[in-house]
Design an enzyme around this catalytic site. Structure first.
Site, PDB file in Angstrom:
ATOM      1  N   GLU A 227       1.389   1.991  -9.168  1.00 37.48           N
ATOM      2  CA  GLU A 227       2.332   0.868  -9.073  1.00 37.48           C
ATOM      3  C   GLU A 227       1.703  -0.407  -9.647  1.00 37.48           C
ATOM      4  OE1 GLU A 227       1.586   2.989  -6.696  1.00 37.48           O
ATOM      5  OE2 GLU A 227       3.362   3.528  -5.505  1.00 37.48           O
TER       6      GLU A 227
ATOM      7  N   HIS B  61      19.370  -9.981  18.319  1.00 33.20           N
ATOM      8  CA  HIS B  61      20.769  -9.805  17.914  1.00 33.20           C
ATOM      9  C   HIS B  61      20.939  -8.556  17.068  1.00 33.20           C
ATOM     10  CE1 HIS B  61      21.863 -13.697  19.583  1.00 33.20           C
ATOM     11  NE2 HIS B  61      20.639 -14.035  19.221  1.00 33.20           N
TER      12      HIS B  61
ATOM     13  N   GLU C 225      -1.637   3.990   8.935  1.00 36.74           N
ATOM     14  CA  GLU C 225      -2.501   4.599   7.919  1.00 36.74           C
ATOM     15  C   GLU C 225      -3.880   4.895   8.520  1.00 36.74           C
ATOM     16  OE1 GLU C 225      -3.910   2.755   4.032  1.00 36.74           O
ATOM     17  OE2 GLU C 225      -2.216   3.878   3.261  1.00 36.74           O
TER      18      GLU C 225
ATOM     19  N   LYS D  74      -8.080  -2.277  -5.037  1.00 31.82           N
ATOM     20  CA  LYS D  74      -9.434  -1.819  -4.713  1.00 31.82           C
ATOM     21  C   LYS D  74      -9.924  -0.837  -5.779  1.00 31.82           C
ATOM     22  CE  LYS D  74     -12.004   0.816  -1.297  1.00 31.82           C
ATOM     23  NZ  LYS D  74     -12.110   1.366   0.046  1.00 31.82           N
TER      24      LYS D  74
ATOM     25  N   GLY E   2      -8.861  -0.460   2.179  1.00 31.06           N
ATOM     26  CA  GLY E   2      -7.784  -1.276   1.615  1.00 31.06           C
ATOM     27  C   GLY E   2      -7.050  -2.087   2.668  1.00 31.06           C
ATOM     28  N   ARG E   3      -6.728  -1.462   3.799  1.00 35.12           N
ATOM     29  CA  ARG E   3      -5.947  -2.161   4.841  1.00 35.12           C
ATOM     30  C   ARG E   3      -6.795  -3.134   5.652  1.00 35.12           C
ATOM     31  NH1 ARG E   3      -6.344   3.136   5.226  1.00 35.12           N
ATOM     32  NH2 ARG E   3      -7.417   4.128   6.958  1.00 35.12           N
TER      33      ARG E   3
ATOM     34  N   LYS F 100       1.312  11.392  -4.459  1.00 36.48           N
ATOM     35  CA  LYS F 100       0.865  10.823  -5.738  1.00 36.48           C
ATOM     36  C   LYS F 100       0.761  11.922  -6.792  1.00 36.48           C
ATOM     37  CE  LYS F 100      -2.031   7.159  -3.695  1.00 36.48           C
ATOM     38  NZ  LYS F 100      -3.376   6.628  -3.547  1.00 36.48           N
TER      39      LYS F 100
HETATM   40  O1  F6P Z   1      -2.165   4.948  -1.290  1.00 37.34           O
HETATM   41  C1  F6P Z   1      -2.676   4.270  -0.180  1.00 37.34           C
HETATM   42  C2  F6P Z   1      -3.633   3.199  -0.587  1.00 37.34           C
HETATM   43  O2  F6P Z   1      -4.806   3.773  -1.043  1.00 37.34           O
HETATM   44  C3  F6P Z   1      -3.905   2.222   0.538  1.00 37.34           C
HETATM   45  O3  F6P Z   1      -4.862   2.662   1.412  1.00 37.34           O
HETATM   46  C4  F6P Z   1      -4.281   1.008  -0.230  1.00 37.34           C
HETATM   47  O4  F6P Z   1      -4.243  -0.157   0.546  1.00 37.34           O
HETATM   48  C5  F6P Z   1      -3.246   1.030  -1.330  1.00 37.34           C
HETATM   49  O5  F6P Z   1      -3.094   2.392  -1.633  1.00 37.34           O
HETATM   50  C6  F6P Z   1      -3.586   0.270  -2.568  1.00 37.34           C
HETATM   51  O6  F6P Z   1      -4.757   0.733  -3.145  1.00 37.34           O
HETATM   52  P1  F6P Z   1      -5.553  -0.115  -4.216  1.00 37.34           P
HETATM   53  O7  F6P Z   1      -5.945  -1.409  -3.590  1.00 37.34           O
HETATM   54  O8  F6P Z   1      -6.711   0.719  -4.615  1.00 37.34           O
HETATM   55  O9  F6P Z   1      -4.613  -0.356  -5.380  1.00 37.34           O
END
Ligand code: F6P
Length: 517
Positions: free
Chosen positions: A208, A376, A345, A202, A259-260, A485
């Site tokens: 990452e 199990h 979240e 987003k 995002g979610r 972060k």
């Molecule tokens: O760090 C949390 C978050 O902002 C989530 O809400 C989001 O889904 C995820 O990181 C990834 O964010 P992006 O889509 O901006 O890379």
């Protein structure tokens, strides 16, 4: 009004006091209509809520709570495009991503929302025609989604869930972790000329994703790949950053999509490549049908409202702190991790909209595994442990495989587990004694179709909305992820330099150990 400031909250506290003696077996014996009273159809799903620790009095008081806390008004404000995400001053309109372009409902939307709907459909059409093009491109055999959180969990869960609809001849990979082992293992099985990388973010700033995307691009170039426009696409609200990164093929979305909640946007591209445009539209239609149910069904027969209120009853009045998700369908393997982000979240907050500390618990801990595997492993604790953990079963009536015998065994097990949790078995209080009276919800789908999956996910989104609204919190921000972060950036520099000045003794010690030759 915040839930705890209502008269209904007080009423529920009173009811809860009298509830310690509640027993599901007695409740069923006393009310021949209990199963049907607490069950209902909703788009795509049938839900049986009767094996839960509540009764008609509790439910009607919960409905009063929803009314007094303004849950329906809050819902309507979301569907009018108001900026209910108050800490970021944003509207919350993931529901618009699955709204039909035409029709009376589209006409009735406020003008700015209607304008946004036009953008939604333009992007959707562009994305789906790109998806169809990739489906026909037999040279592309591997699609790698690089994203994390909402840019990973939703598409990954849905691609897996709808694997029986997926195009043969393409493999889907999901890389999320900054741990290079993950990307490295995927890259080892790829050829640059056969691979499409989707960089899903987003913000297009997430550490990452940016780290993995950069490594993927370097790998692509090192393999002799040159046509970045053909082999990389970006799914983002930050088209400018994607361009700077060197990606020209871009599908956008908007800051009013959390995002979610973004699976319905360009973030759904891997799913649309897997299942095709028609199935993706059916997926959106299922979610839209649930939106309509949430908007228009009477509160007493409104499944997201009933589930969200039950969640509040359990968390704040019976003090159950977790909920276990047990999907009895192996393709729903990633459903629990997806729901963890959605619920925890969204509602893992300790202050209300106005920033005031809350005097009560919010998000439960969500966890789970597909059945029968869980049986199990951790079901022992659910049957005989000291804590009551409400279970949510998700079962699918029809299988898509033709292996004889399996489906009946699977369904027998899910029914038997719900039954066993409730009925228990008396063995004079010894090791073999099952106290029973353990609560569960049972959600049943006829088939795991795109439509039904869309409806099931939207159901979960809206039940989280309902409990968040009662708790008076902003379910659409996530400030709690920021501190880690910031500190990771600082530590990263210290790992390079070895500087431990100002660190606590434990962190300093660990940092020195990870640096040691
Ligand atoms: O760090 C949390 C978050 O902002 C989530 O809400 C989001 O889904 C995820 O990181 C990834 O964010 P992006 O889509 O901006 O890379």
């Amino acid at each position: 009004m915040r839930g705890d400031q209502t008269a209904a909250w007080q009423g529920l506290s009173e009811l809860a006091k009298a509830f310690s003696g509640f027993d599901l077996r007695d409740a069923f014996a006393a009310d021949a209509k209990r199963a049907s009273r607490f069950s209902q159809e909703a788009p795509g799903v049938f839900a049986d809520l009767s094996k839960n620790h509540w009764d008609a009095k509790v439910e009607s008081q919960l409905l009063a709570l929803a009314a007094q806390a303004g849950v329906l008004t809050h819902r309507d404000r979301m569907f009018q495009g108001e900026a209910i995400n108050n800490t970021e001053q944003r509207a919350v309109m993931h529901w618009l991503l699955r709204h039909p372009a035409e029709g009376a409902a589209a006409q009735a939307l406020p003008a700015p929302v209607k304008a946004a709907l036009n953008d939604v459909h333009q992007t959707l059409n562009a994305m789906l025609s790109y998806a169809e093009k990739i489906r026909l491109d037999t040279q592309i055999t591997d699609v790698v989604n690089i994203g994390i959180g909402g840019s990973d969990l939703g598409p990954q869960m849905a691609v897996m869930a709808l694997q029986s609809y997926a195009l043969q001849g393409k493999r889907f990979h999901f890389v999320s972790n900054v741990d290079g082992h993950e990307l490295d293992a995927v890259l080892k099985g790829l050829k640059s000329e056969n691979t499409l990388f989707l960089v899903a973010s987003k913000t297009f700033t997430t550490l990452e994703t940016m780290t993995n995307a950069l490594s993927a691009k370097r790998w692509f170039e090192a393999q002799g790949g040159t046509d970045v426009a053909r082999h990389f696409a970006a799914l983002t609200t930050n088209v400018e950053a994607a361009g700077k990164f060197g990606i020209q093929t871009c599908f956008g979305f908007w800051d009013w999509v959390g995002g979610r909640y973004s699976l319905w946007s360009a973030i759904g591209l891997p799913l649309s490549i897997a299942i095709g445009a028609d199935n993706f539209r059916a997926f959106l239609a299922g979610a839209h049908a649930m939106d309509q149910h949430f908007l228009h069904a009477d509160a007493a027969q409104n499944l997201p409202i009933r589930l969200g209120l039950l969640d509040v009853w359990y968390r704040n009045f019976l003090h159950y702190t977790s909920r276990c998700i047990a999907p009895y369908h192996s393709a729903l393997k990633r459903f629990a991790p997806y729901l963890q982000q959605l619920e925890m979240e969204s509602n893992g907050k300790q202050v209300d909209h106005a920033g005031q500390a809350l005097p009560y618990g919010t998000s439960p801990v969500l966890w789970g595994e597909p059945g029968t595997n869980g049986q199990h492993a951790f079901f022992q604790m659910l049957h005989q442990g000291t804590d009551v953990v409400p279970l949510e079963f998700v079962a699918v009536k029809n299988a898509t495989h033709a292996l004889p015998g399996h489906q009946a065994l699977l369904l027998s097990n899910v029914l038997a587990q719900a039954q066993a949790l409730m009925v228990g078995k008396s063995d004079a209080g010894g090791h073999k004694n099952f106290a029973g009276n353990r609560p569960s919800t049972f959600i049943l789908l006829e088939d795991l179709t795109p439509f039904n999956l869309g409806a099931l996910i939207a159901l979960q989104e809206h039940r989280v909305f309902v409990s968040g609204a009662v708790w008076g919190i902003n379910s659409f921000d996530q400030w709690g992820v920021e501190l880690g972060k910031v500190l990771a950036k600082d530590i990263h520099a210290r790992i390079e330099s070895g500087d431990v000045a100002g660190l606590d003794a434990s962190t300093a010690q660990l940092l020195q150990r990870v640096r040691a030759a």
